[in-house]
Design an enzyme around this catalytic site. Structure first.
Site: not given
Length: 253
Positions: A18, A60, A65, A85, A161, A248
């Site tokens: 993504l 992904d 995280e 995900r 995020h 991440c």
């Protein structure tokens, strides 16, 4: 201080991950080298690393995280807001059980991704984004309060995020970019502002006194250095193409 980290190797299918970055597809082999260097640096800084194998079913999944939140007292398995995900949480269960006795879980219709959760001492700031909704954030707050921790929601409109635009560098210093610069909830912190032309520079990571800084963002690097930190620059180009930041790539606790 961190003692442990969990990482997952990039899978070949990461090139289909993504992204809204519009930077082209990542180079898988270059990503492997960058990821290996990331692990090497975490080890140099004193962390014991659990390296999970790549899983090509989940492009992904290198961004571990997002599927768990690790606190001093419990781990929380999330419920990612991106449908592709969602089942990644099943991949993290065994290793989380290795490290934690107390394990909680976010349940539908609540969604939560770890990239939206920033811990500062016993306080947790939770971004309300396209991936984390209010139900999921409130579930996390309720869990945290059972362990004498606290949580606060932060409305987001521009960033993917919360930690896309803010990084806590300890010592009351907060690296901030874009819409996060003006959030009053962070007014008690010393804000180090990331220049508008170095957005990805906000993706720094404090590890045991050293700040990992993505290479290629000299103004941000200088600001972090001027704040008194030792730094290590890391190439992150292939993960930037997937909207993935420094934090991440690992779960740290």
């Amino acid at each position: 201080m961190f003692n442990n980290a969990i990482v997952r190797k990039p899978c070949p299918n990461m090139v289909e991950g993504l992204t809204e970055a519009n930077l082209g597809k990542p180079d898988y082999h270059k990503a492997l080298l960058q990821h290996a260097r990331y692990i090497e640096v975490l080890r140099q800084l004193g962390l014991k690393i659990d390296v999970l194998e790549a899983d090509n079913r989940f492009p992904d999944s290198v961004f571990v995280e997002d599927v768990a939140v690790c606190t001093p007292h419990c781990a929380v398995i999330t419920n990612p807001g991106a449908p592709s995900r969602n089942k990644e949480t099943t991949l993290i269960m065994d290793i989380i059980h290795k490290h934690y006795e107390q394990i909680e879980q976010i349940k539908s219709p609540g969604t939560l991704e770890g990239g939206d959760v920033m811990a500062i001492s016993s306080e947790y700031f939770i971004g309300l984004s396209d991936r984390t909704n209010e139900d999921g954030a409130q579930q996390l707050i309720d869990i945290l309060e059972r362990y004498n921790l606290s949580g606060h929601m932060v409305d987001l409109s521009d960033v993917l995020h919360l930690k896309t635009g803010v990084s806590y560098l300890e010592n009351n210093n907060l690296l901030v970019y874009g819409e996060l610069k003006g959030k009053s909830i962070f007014d008690s912190f010393n804000k180090i502002e990331v220049p508008d032309d170095e957005a990805y520079g906000a993706s720094c990571l404090w590890i045991n006194g050293t700040v990992l800084v993505p290479a290629g963002f000299p103004k941000t690097k200088k600001k972090v250095e001027d704040a008194g930190y030792e730094i290590i620059e890391l190439e992150m180009t292939e993960f930037e193409k997937l909207d993935g930041g420094m934090s991440c790539l690992s779960l740290r606790f």
